[in-house]
Write an enzyme that holds these catalytic residues in place. Structure first.
Site, mmCIF file in Angstrom:
data_model
loop_
_atom_site.group_PDB
_atom_site.id
_atom_site.type_symbol
_atom_site.label_atom_id
_atom_site.label_comp_id
_atom_site.label_asym_id
_atom_site.label_seq_id
_atom_site.Cartn_x
_atom_site.Cartn_y
_atom_site.Cartn_z
ATOM 1 N N ARG A 205 0.819 -1.210 0.000
ATOM 2 C CA ARG A 205 0.000 0.000 0.000
ATOM 3 C C ARG A 205 0.857 1.266 0.000
ATOM 4 O O ARG A 205 0.482 2.267 0.609
ATOM 5 C CB ARG A 205 -0.951 0.016 1.210
ATOM 6 C CG ARG A 205 -1.960 -1.122 1.223
ATOM 7 C CD ARG A 205 -3.136 -0.770 0.320
ATOM 8 N NE ARG A 205 -4.196 -1.739 0.428
ATOM 9 C CZ ARG A 205 -5.391 -1.484 0.976
ATOM 10 N NH1 ARG A 205 -5.652 -0.311 1.466
ATOM 11 N NH2 ARG A 205 -6.298 -2.417 0.998
ATOM 12 N N ARG B 154 -3.236 6.952 1.117
ATOM 13 C CA ARG B 154 -3.698 8.155 1.818
ATOM 14 C C ARG B 154 -2.682 8.781 2.773
ATOM 15 O O ARG B 154 -2.828 9.927 3.158
ATOM 16 C CB ARG B 154 -4.998 7.847 2.564
ATOM 17 C CG ARG B 154 -6.184 7.852 1.625
ATOM 18 C CD ARG B 154 -7.454 7.485 2.333
ATOM 19 N NE ARG B 154 -7.385 6.106 2.807
ATOM 20 C CZ ARG B 154 -8.374 5.486 3.426
ATOM 21 N NH1 ARG B 154 -9.486 6.131 3.690
ATOM 22 N NH2 ARG B 154 -8.244 4.238 3.809
ATOM 23 N N ARG C 110 -6.300 12.264 -5.353
ATOM 24 C CA ARG C 110 -7.534 11.613 -4.930
ATOM 25 C C ARG C 110 -8.622 12.638 -4.607
ATOM 26 O O ARG C 110 -9.812 12.338 -4.719
ATOM 27 C CB ARG C 110 -7.193 10.733 -3.721
ATOM 28 C CG ARG C 110 -8.286 10.007 -3.052
ATOM 29 C CD ARG C 110 -8.897 8.916 -3.873
ATOM 30 N NE ARG C 110 -9.842 8.246 -3.005
ATOM 31 C CZ ARG C 110 -11.037 8.758 -2.697
ATOM 32 N NH1 ARG C 110 -11.444 9.876 -3.239
ATOM 33 N NH2 ARG C 110 -11.831 8.110 -1.869
ATOM 34 N N ASP D 239 -7.087 -2.176 -7.302
ATOM 35 C CA ASP D 239 -7.605 -2.808 -6.090
ATOM 36 C C ASP D 239 -7.940 -4.252 -6.386
ATOM 37 O O ASP D 239 -8.255 -4.603 -7.522
ATOM 38 C CB ASP D 239 -8.846 -2.074 -5.577
ATOM 39 C CG ASP D 239 -9.140 -2.482 -4.140
ATOM 40 O OD1 ASP D 239 -8.469 -1.963 -3.234
ATOM 41 O OD2 ASP D 239 -9.982 -3.360 -3.931
ATOM 42 N N TYR E 165 -15.096 -11.143 0.023
ATOM 43 C CA TYR E 165 -15.812 -9.898 -0.247
ATOM 44 C C TYR E 165 -17.088 -10.160 -1.048
ATOM 45 O O TYR E 165 -18.094 -9.484 -0.881
ATOM 46 C CB TYR E 165 -14.904 -8.911 -0.999
ATOM 47 C CG TYR E 165 -13.826 -8.346 -0.106
ATOM 48 C CD1 TYR E 165 -14.089 -7.269 0.728
ATOM 49 C CD2 TYR E 165 -12.560 -8.918 -0.063
ATOM 50 C CE1 TYR E 165 -13.112 -6.764 1.565
ATOM 51 C CE2 TYR E 165 -11.570 -8.417 0.767
ATOM 52 C CZ TYR E 165 -11.856 -7.344 1.583
ATOM 53 O OH TYR E 165 -10.894 -6.844 2.420
HETATM 54 O O1 1CP Z 1 0.221 0.926 -3.281
HETATM 55 C C1 1CP Z 1 -0.376 -0.154 -3.370
HETATM 56 O O2 1CP Z 1 -0.138 -1.130 -2.640
HETATM 57 C C2 1CP Z 1 -1.335 -0.314 -4.532
HETATM 58 C C3 1CP Z 1 -2.682 -0.327 -4.406
HETATM 59 C C4 1CP Z 1 -3.602 -1.256 -3.629
HETATM 60 C C5 1CP Z 1 -3.507 -2.640 -3.359
HETATM 61 C C6 1CP Z 1 -2.372 -3.576 -3.659
HETATM 62 C C7 1CP Z 1 -4.836 -0.803 -3.119
HETATM 63 C C8 1CP Z 1 -5.316 0.575 -3.191
HETATM 64 N N1 1CP Z 1 -5.501 -1.893 -2.615
HETATM 65 C C9 1CP Z 1 -4.719 -3.015 -2.729
HETATM 66 C C10 1CP Z 1 -5.056 -4.379 -2.331
HETATM 67 C C11 1CP Z 1 -6.208 -4.635 -1.455
HETATM 68 N N2 1CP Z 1 -7.462 -4.046 -1.471
HETATM 69 C C12 1CP Z 1 -6.246 -5.632 -0.462
HETATM 70 C C13 1CP Z 1 -5.107 -6.596 -0.188
HETATM 71 C C14 1CP Z 1 -4.011 -5.980 0.549
HETATM 72 C C15 1CP Z 1 -4.263 -5.669 1.988
HETATM 73 O O3 1CP Z 1 -4.609 -6.600 2.728
HETATM 74 O O4 1CP Z 1 -4.033 -4.526 2.376
HETATM 75 C C16 1CP Z 1 -7.513 -5.623 0.134
HETATM 76 C C17 1CP Z 1 -8.009 -6.520 1.247
HETATM 77 C C18 1CP Z 1 -8.281 -4.608 -0.518
HETATM 78 C C19 1CP Z 1 -9.721 -4.269 -0.272
HETATM 79 C C20 1CP Z 1 -9.924 -2.852 0.057
HETATM 80 N N3 1CP Z 1 -9.666 -1.815 -0.790
HETATM 81 C C21 1CP Z 1 -10.409 -2.283 1.255
HETATM 82 C C22 1CP Z 1 -10.943 -3.061 2.432
HETATM 83 C C23 1CP Z 1 -9.978 -3.535 3.414
HETATM 84 C C24 1CP Z 1 -10.720 -4.321 4.486
HETATM 85 O O5 1CP Z 1 -10.451 -4.058 5.661
HETATM 86 O O6 1CP Z 1 -11.548 -5.187 4.152
HETATM 87 C C25 1CP Z 1 -10.395 -0.880 1.122
HETATM 88 C C26 1CP Z 1 -10.797 0.154 2.129
HETATM 89 C C27 1CP Z 1 -9.922 -0.604 -0.192
HETATM 90 C C28 1CP Z 1 -9.747 0.731 -0.803
HETATM 91 C C29 1CP Z 1 -8.392 1.105 -1.242
HETATM 92 N N4 1CP Z 1 -7.585 0.335 -2.048
HETATM 93 C C30 1CP Z 1 -6.414 1.001 -2.318
HETATM 94 C C31 1CP Z 1 -6.505 2.284 -1.653
HETATM 95 C C32 1CP Z 1 -5.445 3.354 -1.696
HETATM 96 C C33 1CP Z 1 -7.736 2.320 -0.985
HETATM 97 C C34 1CP Z 1 -8.292 3.483 -0.193
HETATM 98 C C35 1CP Z 1 -9.243 4.214 -1.041
HETATM 99 C C36 1CP Z 1 -9.165 5.704 -1.005
HETATM 100 O O7 1CP Z 1 -8.240 6.345 -1.558
HETATM 101 O O8 1CP Z 1 -10.105 6.280 -0.435
#
Ligand code: 1CP
Length: 349
Positions: free
Chosen positions: A23, A27, A36, A72, A149
């Site tokens: 990640r 943010r 964003r 994502d 999910y």
């Molecule tokens: O920089 C990076 O790593 C690239 C982008 C990336 C990746 C690899 C994002 C952007 N998401 C992910 C993978 C991802 N998404 C996972 C697996 C990795 C992990 O466990 O962290 C999962 C579970 C998600 C699902 C997801 N996407 C959630 C829910 C998490 C949960 O608790 O269930 C959420 C809130 C997101 C949104 C998201 N994805 C990525 C960002 C930057 C964001 C935030 C959105 C925003 O900018 O408001």
């Protein structure tokens, strides 16, 4: 040309330990928030110029050794036919949640160059813009974590609906998993064809299982994806692209995880890295494993932990430094910048 990350993935000697951060675009970076602030999250994912811009931000700001595609894990779920929304507070919402044969039957296995062309366009653009500066990592959710999910309809605490489907309707679960597994496989092939130089499978929720259930209901599908990818690369004469498998809450599952067929195994912080390496075997190539919240420590304390992890990693065939899970939005960016510097400095031989 910095190929330190790819060398470490292949178990080759490197001048220093490469680092990237799960990640790393997100943010906690004011530069990300600026982009964003103009568009919602899904629009950001679907606009190659913007997705590429935020992918490159951490390369410039943090000096990490790899870029990871900004997207994502739920993008392919939308392409399979579910409605996807991201809510500020609730996180992702998928509808209708999958609970019966009818909804599972409606799902398709999408052609990625058709339904997710924006992802492949982002990868192609990134390879041009990065111009070999650092390698580009593609990714997908692992089939099980993706399924949670789809079945829950959102994030979950105890995954009741998912486990209930597994235990009460195993045939329905298998038919769903077959579709997700095919989707993930085709999606990763398309990413590799578009230019991804390594791929990571995120199995964030794999740790909710006993070892036996993990093997039957999560790992078996990961093995299918990896076997297919390796066979395909071999038959297409594509140079091998390292496959990284990350599971959240790794410690109880390492004896299973090490049979995944992946080249690199992601390790979380709940286990000492040398213990994990011992359990995987001396040719282990590992990625990890600083507690993401350790980035809230003063820098001299972060430094101690970096040295500790680098020391424990010395028995591995290969080590890529990373956090044990994603960086949190509240993290001070200066500490992340300092972490990268420390890893580079203290690992230099
Ligand atoms: O920089 C990076 O790593 C690239 C982008 C990336 C990746 C690899 C994002 C952007 N998401 C992910 C993978 C991802 N998404 C996972 C697996 C990795 C992990 O466990 O962290 C999962 C579970 C998600 C699902 C997801 N996407 C959630 C829910 C998490 C949960 O608790 O269930 C959420 C809130 C997101 C949104 C998201 N994805 C990525 C960002 C930057 C964001 C935030 C959105 C925003 O900018 O408001």
């Amino acid at each position: 040309m910095n190929d330190t990350f790819l060398k470490a993935c292949r178990g080759e000697k490197t001048e220093y330990t490469p680092i990237w951060i799960m990640r790393q675009a997100g943010r906690y970076l004011p530069q990300y928030q600026k982009v964003r602030g103009k568009v919602d999250f899904l629009t950001l994912c679907k606009t190659p110029e913007l997705a590429a811009e935020v992918t490159i931000q951490p390369i410039d700001i943090l000096k990490v050794d790899a870029a990871i595609l900004f997207s994502d894990i739920l993008i392919p779920v939308e392409a399979m036919g579910m409605d996807l929304e991201f809510h500020e507070k609730k996180g992702p919402v998928l509808s209708p949640a999958l609970r019966d044969e009818g909804t599972v039957k409606k799902l398709s296995v999408p052609d990625p160059e058709d339904k997710m062309k924006f992802v492949m366009d982002t990868i192609r653009l990134l390879r041009k813009e990065l111009a070999g500066r650092v390698p580009l990592i593609g990714f997908s959710g692992a089939p099980f974590t993706t399924a949670t999910y789809m079945i829950e309809g959102s994030t979950s605490k105890n995954f009741l609906n998912t486990k209930r489907m597994i235990f009460q309707s195993p045939d329905l679960y298998r038919s769903l998993m077959d579709k997700i597994t095919a989707t993930v496989t085709e999606y990763l092939k398309a990413q590799i064809k578009a230019g991804a130089q390594a791929v990571q499978l995120f199995d964030t929720w794999g740790g909710i299982f006993s070892p036996q259930d993990f093997r039957d209901y999560a790992l078996s599908y990961v093995k299918k994806v990896i076997t297919e990818l390796k066979t395909w690369q071999h038959s297409e004469k594509i140079p091998p692209v390292p496959i990284i498998y990350f599971v959240g809450e790794t410690a109880g599952l390492l004896e299973e995880i090490k049979t995944s067929g992946a080249d690199v195994h992601g390790i979380d912080w709940r286990i000492n890295l040398d213990d994990a390496i011992k359990r995987i075997g001396s040719n282990a190539i590992v990625q990890g494993n600083l507690d993401p919240i350790a980035l809230f420590l003063p820098q001299n304390k972060i430094e101690q932990r970096v040295k500790d992890i680098l020391g424990r990693a010395s028995s591995a065939q290969g080590h890529i430094f990373n956090l044990g899970h994603g960086v949190l939005p509240e993290t001070p960016p200066d500490n992340v910048i300092a972490l990268v510097e420390m890893v580079h400095n203290y690992s230099r031989k």
